[in-house]
Design a protein around this motif. Structure first.
Motif, PDB file in Angstrom:
ATOM      1  N   SER A  21       0.654  -1.264  -0.054  1.00  0.00           N
ATOM      2  CA  SER A  21       0.160  -0.117  -0.068  1.00  0.00           C
ATOM      3  C   SER A  21       0.861   1.232  -0.085  1.00  0.00           C
ATOM      4  CB  SER A  21      -0.934   0.049   1.152  1.00  0.00           C
ATOM      5  OG  SER A  21       0.096   0.256   2.442  1.00  0.00           O
ATOM      6  N   GLN A  22       0.195   2.362  -0.360  1.00  0.00           N
ATOM      7  CA  GLN A  22       1.072   3.585  -0.401  1.00  0.00           C
ATOM      8  C   GLN A  22       1.505   4.061   0.814  1.00  0.00           C
ATOM      9  OE1 GLN A  22      -2.034   5.473  -2.854  1.00  0.00           O
ATOM     10  NE2 GLN A  22      -0.450   6.544  -3.965  1.00  0.00           N
ATOM     11  N   GLU A  23       0.750   3.771   1.904  1.00  0.00           N
ATOM     12  CA  GLU A  23       1.080   4.270   3.321  1.00  0.00           C
ATOM     13  C   GLU A  23       2.513   3.157   3.784  1.00  0.00           C
ATOM     14  OE1 GLU A  23      -1.853   3.380   2.290  1.00  0.00           O
ATOM     15  OE2 GLU A  23      -3.239   4.978   2.992  1.00  0.00           O
ATOM     16  N   THR A  24       2.455   2.138   3.328  1.00  0.00           N
ATOM     17  CA  THR A  24       3.634   0.969   3.682  1.00  0.00           C
ATOM     18  C   THR A  24       4.792   1.501   2.850  1.00  0.00           C
ATOM     19  OG1 THR A  24       2.053  -0.866   4.035  1.00  0.00           O
ATOM     20  CG2 THR A  24       4.242  -1.498   3.658  1.00  0.00           C
ATOM     21  N   HIS A  25       4.847   1.711   1.579  1.00  0.00           N
ATOM     22  CA  HIS A  25       5.800   2.479   0.962  1.00  0.00           C
ATOM     23  C   HIS A  25       6.622   3.625   1.626  1.00  0.00           C
ATOM     24  CE1 HIS A  25       6.192   0.001  -2.678  1.00  0.00           C
ATOM     25  NE2 HIS A  25       4.932   0.242  -3.131  1.00  0.00           N
ATOM     26  N   LYS A  26       5.636   4.502   2.107  1.00  0.00           N
ATOM     27  CA  LYS A  26       6.332   5.574   2.892  1.00  0.00           C
ATOM     28  C   LYS A  26       6.881   5.460   4.279  1.00  0.00           C
ATOM     29  CE  LYS A  26       4.831  10.130   4.468  1.00  0.00           C
ATOM     30  NZ  LYS A  26       3.874  11.090   4.653  1.00  0.00           N
ATOM     31  N   SER A 100      -8.776   4.085  -4.442  1.00  0.00           N
ATOM     32  CA  SER A 100      -7.674   3.429  -4.278  1.00  0.00           C
ATOM     33  C   SER A 100      -7.494   2.302  -5.205  1.00  0.00           C
ATOM     34  CB  SER A 100      -7.603   2.811  -2.922  1.00  0.00           C
ATOM     35  OG  SER A 100      -7.728   3.731  -1.741  1.00  0.00           O
ATOM     36  N   ILE A 101      -8.001   2.489  -6.333  1.00  0.00           N
ATOM     37  CA  ILE A 101      -7.838   1.333  -7.330  1.00  0.00           C
ATOM     38  C   ILE A 101      -6.770   1.836  -8.292  1.00  0.00           C
ATOM     39  CG2 ILE A 101      -9.135   0.032  -9.306  1.00  0.00           C
ATOM     40  CD1 ILE A 101     -10.098  -0.582  -6.339  1.00  0.00           C
ATOM     41  N   VAL A 102      -6.192   1.044  -8.799  1.00  0.00           N
ATOM     42  CA  VAL A 102      -4.677   1.169  -9.415  1.00  0.00           C
ATOM     43  C   VAL A 102      -4.932   1.752 -10.942  1.00  0.00           C
ATOM     44  CG1 VAL A 102      -3.547  -0.787  -8.686  1.00  0.00           C
ATOM     45  CG2 VAL A 102      -4.663  -0.842 -10.811  1.00  0.00           C
ATOM     46  N   LYS A 103      -4.012   2.508 -11.203  1.00  0.00           N
ATOM     47  CA  LYS A 103      -4.071   3.173 -12.661  1.00  0.00           C
ATOM     48  C   LYS A 103      -3.052   2.202 -13.450  1.00  0.00           C
ATOM     49  CE  LYS A 103      -4.432   8.041 -10.908  1.00  0.00           C
ATOM     50  NZ  LYS A 103      -3.785   9.348 -10.762  1.00  0.00           N
ATOM     51  N   TYR A 104      -3.179   2.383 -14.687  1.00  0.00           N
ATOM     52  CA  TYR A 104      -2.356   1.428 -15.604  1.00  0.00           C
ATOM     53  C   TYR A 104      -0.757   1.635 -15.346  1.00  0.00           C
ATOM     54  CZ  TYR A 104      -6.895   0.920 -18.443  1.00  0.00           C
ATOM     55  OH  TYR A 104      -7.821   0.643 -18.529  1.00  0.00           O
ATOM     56  N   SER A 245      -4.723  -7.847  -2.898  1.00  0.00           N
ATOM     57  CA  SER A 245      -5.025  -6.778  -2.071  1.00  0.00           C
ATOM     58  C   SER A 245      -5.323  -6.937  -0.558  1.00  0.00           C
ATOM     59  CB  SER A 245      -6.376  -6.117  -2.675  1.00  0.00           C
ATOM     60  OG  SER A 245      -7.409  -7.122  -2.616  1.00  0.00           O
ATOM     61  N   GLY A 246      -5.711  -8.393  -0.150  1.00  0.00           N
ATOM     62  CA  GLY A 246      -5.787  -8.609   1.042  1.00  0.00           C
ATOM     63  C   GLY A 246      -4.514  -8.813   2.074  1.00  0.00           C
ATOM     64  N   TRP A 247      -3.697  -9.048   1.018  1.00  0.00           N
ATOM     65  CA  TRP A 247      -2.228  -9.098   1.865  1.00  0.00           C
ATOM     66  C   TRP A 247      -1.623  -7.894   2.226  1.00  0.00           C
ATOM     67  CZ3 TRP A 247       1.984 -11.126   4.158  1.00  0.00           C
ATOM     68  CH2 TRP A 247       3.112 -10.759   3.940  1.00  0.00           C
ATOM     69  N   GLU A 248      -1.853  -6.895   1.079  1.00  0.00           N
ATOM     70  CA  GLU A 248      -1.027  -5.430   1.195  1.00  0.00           C
ATOM     71  C   GLU A 248      -1.886  -4.698   2.176  1.00  0.00           C
ATOM     72  OE1 GLU A 248      -3.457  -2.812  -2.205  1.00  0.00           O
ATOM     73  OE2 GLU A 248      -1.492  -3.950  -2.724  1.00  0.00           O
ATOM     74  N   ASN A 249      -3.425  -4.993   2.406  1.00  0.00           N
ATOM     75  CA  ASN A 249      -4.083  -4.270   3.359  1.00  0.00           C
ATOM     76  C   ASN A 249      -3.793  -4.830   4.872  1.00  0.00           C
ATOM     77  OD1 ASN A 249      -5.471  -2.441   2.058  1.00  0.00           O
ATOM     78  ND2 ASN A 249      -7.047  -4.094   1.348  1.00  0.00           N
ATOM     79  N   SER A 304      -2.411 -18.429   0.974  1.00  0.00           N
ATOM     80  CA  SER A 304      -2.889 -18.597   2.419  1.00  0.00           C
ATOM     81  C   SER A 304      -3.398 -17.260   2.731  1.00  0.00           C
ATOM     82  CB  SER A 304      -1.860 -18.983   3.237  1.00  0.00           C
ATOM     83  OG  SER A 304      -2.198 -19.220   4.515  1.00  0.00           O
ATOM     84  N   LYS A 305      -4.585 -17.024   3.679  1.00  0.00           N
ATOM     85  CA  LYS A 305      -4.778 -15.946   4.352  1.00  0.00           C
ATOM     86  C   LYS A 305      -4.472 -16.086   5.998  1.00  0.00           C
ATOM     87  CE  LYS A 305      -8.627 -14.977   1.029  1.00  0.00           C
ATOM     88  NZ  LYS A 305     -10.016 -14.498   1.028  1.00  0.00           N
TER      89      LYS A 305
END
Length: 336
Positions: A21-26, A100-104, A245-249, A304-305
């Motif tokens: 996620s963008q927050e994680t990158h930061k 929050s959906i991606v761009k190309y 998406s579930g993993w990154e969240n 796996s979740k």
């Protein structure tokens, strides 16, 4: 499939952007700077401190600035795909209008370790639906929705039916050219989305690093640090689906609670990277090392979740991501 129904299906499948996620990158970048501050004898923190002073910033403020730049890469408006029939060029699919959906532009953020060299001559290619070895509903639905759509190559280039041409941005001669470093391309590669061999993310990182060396702008260096996507296993196994998406969240939600940024773990993995040659300006070797690690160690989160499976993987990939940024900062400070 009816496109209205198709879009609704994708909205149900897609809830967040690709990669960390963008927050994680930061956070990863900010933590890398903090790690250097706490380990000045084994990093180039003093040079980083001097640079921050020259910029009129504290090291913490510099980390925040570069972290925000790493965050911003997912918001780049530099990649437009154009309808095979209409010729209309857009930077996101219709389902991308949701929050929050991606761009190309996110299709440049992969390095496929399930395949060898790509059509451009890169050791590892980027996202290419035709070459995926693991994929899910989102991958297939996107390729179906975008079948035959082409990368925007400016006015007078590829068109839709009857010469329809609503170019917005010459993505082929600007974005793709920027990320073509050390490889070759022909526009014919970009005429049908389902077969497009997007350039890999290490080339993106190299482009922005070269730009940083030319201008010494910390924002440009921050763009480089978006390459921590290479420590996100979905980006090296290469899929937009399979719990992506579930993993990154989950990473964002548990970053602090599970102490994923434990500096003891960062110290333990610093030596797992071969330091970059201070005389070379090519940072791609260390980026590929990061990608190889996530590919080798992180595949379980595609299937796996389970919370503890995710903890075990995250406590490997996040410290490696922080360590990779520390190595990149060390190298950048050696160029001062």
């Amino acid at each position: 499939m009816n496109k209205t129904l198709f879009a609704a299906t994708l909205l149900l499948c897609t809830t967040q952007s690709y990669g960390f996620s963008q927050e994680t990158h930061k956070r990863i970048v900010e933590d890398a700077v903090s790690y250097m501050a706490q380990n000045p004898n084994t990093t180039h923190y003093q040079k980083l401190y001097a640079w921050s002073q020259k910029l009129g910033l504290t090291p913490t403020q510099l980390g925040q600035l570069m972290g925000q730049a790493a965050y911003d890469v997912d918001d780049f408006e530099d990649t437009f795909l154009c309808g095979a029939i209409t010729g209309n060029c857009v930077q996101a699919p219709i389902w991308g209008m949701a929050e929050s959906i991606v761009k190309y532009t996110s299709y440049w953020h992969f390095q496929n370790h399930t395949q060898g060299a790509d059509a451009h001559g890169n050791d590892f290619g980027g996202y290419n639906y035709d070459k995926l070895t693991v994929w899910g509903t989102i991958d297939t639905l996107a390729a179906t929705w975008l079948k035959g759509d082409h990368l925007d190559d400016g006015q007078g280039g590829q068109t839709g039916w009857f010469g329809a041409d609503n170019s917005k941005y010459n993505s082929y001669q600007i974005t793709e050219k920027n990320y073509r470093i050390g490889s070759q391309s022909q526009y014919g590669m970009y005429k049908n989305f389902e077969k497009i061999p997007f350039q890999p993310i290490d080339n993106l990182g190299q482009y922005w690093y070269q730009s940083f060396l030319s201008h010494k702008n910390p924002q440009l260096l921050g763009f480089v640090f978006h390459t921590t996507d290479l420590l996100q296993p979905h980006h090296t196994w290469t899929t937009s689906d399979l719990n992506h998406s579930g993993w990154e969240n989950w990473i964002k939600d548990y970053y602090d609670q599970e102490k994923l940024n434990d500096f003891t773990l960062v110290s333990d993995v610093m030596g797992s990277f071969a330091p970059l040659d201070s005389q070379s300006q090519d940072i791609r070797p260390i980026l590929t090392q990061g990608g190889a690690f996530s590919y080798a160690q992180g595949g379980i989160v595609l299937n796996s979740k389970d919370h503890y499976d995710r903890v075990a993987t995250a406590k490997q990939v996040i410290p490696h991501a922080i360590a990779m940024v520390v190595h990149l900062l060390n190298h950048a400070m050696e160029q001062e």
